[in-house]
Design a protein around this motif. Structure first.
Motif: not given
Length: 288
Positions: A11-33
């Motif tokens: 039941k408690h497995r998995g990851i939280y979507l919202l904060p990790n989505l923001l982290t992914t957006a930052g990762l994407f921005s760095g890769f895009y740079a």
């Protein structure tokens, strides 16, 4: 009994979507740079790094506001920071002004990457022990902002990076070394962001936005450059006699705080290990 425990763990497995989505957006921005700089779109590359900084500042705060902190999120944030504030700025600087220097150019870029990696590793090991009011060494997002601001200013004023390649190399190396230095930088954590302020303070904030909007490239570059210079100034003012351990070396060498204070903090961490996880979640956006 075992079935109930298994169901609870699933039941408690998995990851939280919202904060990790923001982290992914930052990762994407760095890769895009990186990709944008390879296509000689240096203004877009610089802006992408600044966007990554915004995402990095939001993910930890959103995690705390929504009570979605996790060890996975903190580790993922560190990996994203290494790309966005370590590899991306170094490659953007290399593609803009270091490529013509040959070996000196890519070694300068590597010094920045290594500095960012060491800065992040040191920050992760000092969570819950270091003085919250100060960063030890220049934070990696601030170092990345110096590089991005420099490239953005150069592109806006149509400066050919090859014409100022040695200046680019010096700034890149200096930013990398400041990250692994023992210079103290204000973290602004002692500011009460939730408290009430006067009407004049709001006007000052509006004025700051107006000034930044007039020439964002130049203003942002100047702000973060002054912040980088503030570290050595703050350190010189806080010590009676400047020693090598105040500039570089193991974090335990610097005597910015008394050994009694350090021992107290270590005892607190040992007495309450759970506080370390909370500190990690609280500070994951500052792993730089």
């Amino acid at each position: 009994m075992n079935q109930d425990t298994t169901k609870e763990s699933h039941k408690h497995r998995g990851i939280y979507l919202l904060p990790n989505l923001l982290t992914t957006a930052g990762l994407f921005s760095g890769f895009y740079a990186v990709v944008a700089s390879m296509n000689e779109r240096f203004e877009a590359a610089a802006v992408a790094i600044f966007i990554a900084m915004i995402m990095d500042g939001l993910d930890g705060r959103v995690a705390r506001m929504t009570n979605t902190q996790s060890a996975f999120g903190a580790e993922y944030d560190s990996m994203a920071d290494m790309v966005s504030f370590g590899i991306a700025p170094a490659l953007v600087a290399y593609n803009w002004g270091l490529v013509d220097l040959g070996k000196i150019g890519w070694l300068s870029a590597f010094i920045f990457v290594a500095g960012a990696a060491l800065r992040l590793a040191r920050f992760n090991t000092q969570v819950g022990i270091a003085d919250k009011r100060f960063f030890q060494g220049l934070a990696s997002p601030a170092a990345a902002a110096i590089i991005a601001g420099m490239v953005w200013v150069g592109d806006n004023y149509e400066i050919n990076g090859s014409d100022v390649s040695f200046i680019v190399a010096i700034i890149t190396v200096a930013a990398g070394l400041l990250m692994v230095s023992n210079f103290r930088y204000h973290s602004f954590k002692d500011v009460d962001w939730k408290g009430k302020v006067s009407f004049v303070a709001i006007l000052v904030v509006v004025l700051i936005f107006v000034v930044v909007a007039t020439n964002p490239a130049l203003v942002l570059f100047a702000i973060f450059l002054l912040y980088a210079i503030s570290g050595p100034v703050v350190t010189l003012r806080s010590v009676r006699e400047l020693k090598m351990e105040h500039v570089v070396g193991d974090g335990n060498d610097a005597d910015f705080e008394s050994s009694d204070q350090s021992d107290e903090k270590e005892k607190e961490v040992k007495a309450n290990p759970s506080s370390t996880v909370e500190e990690t979640a609280e500070n994951d956006e500052e792993k730089k």
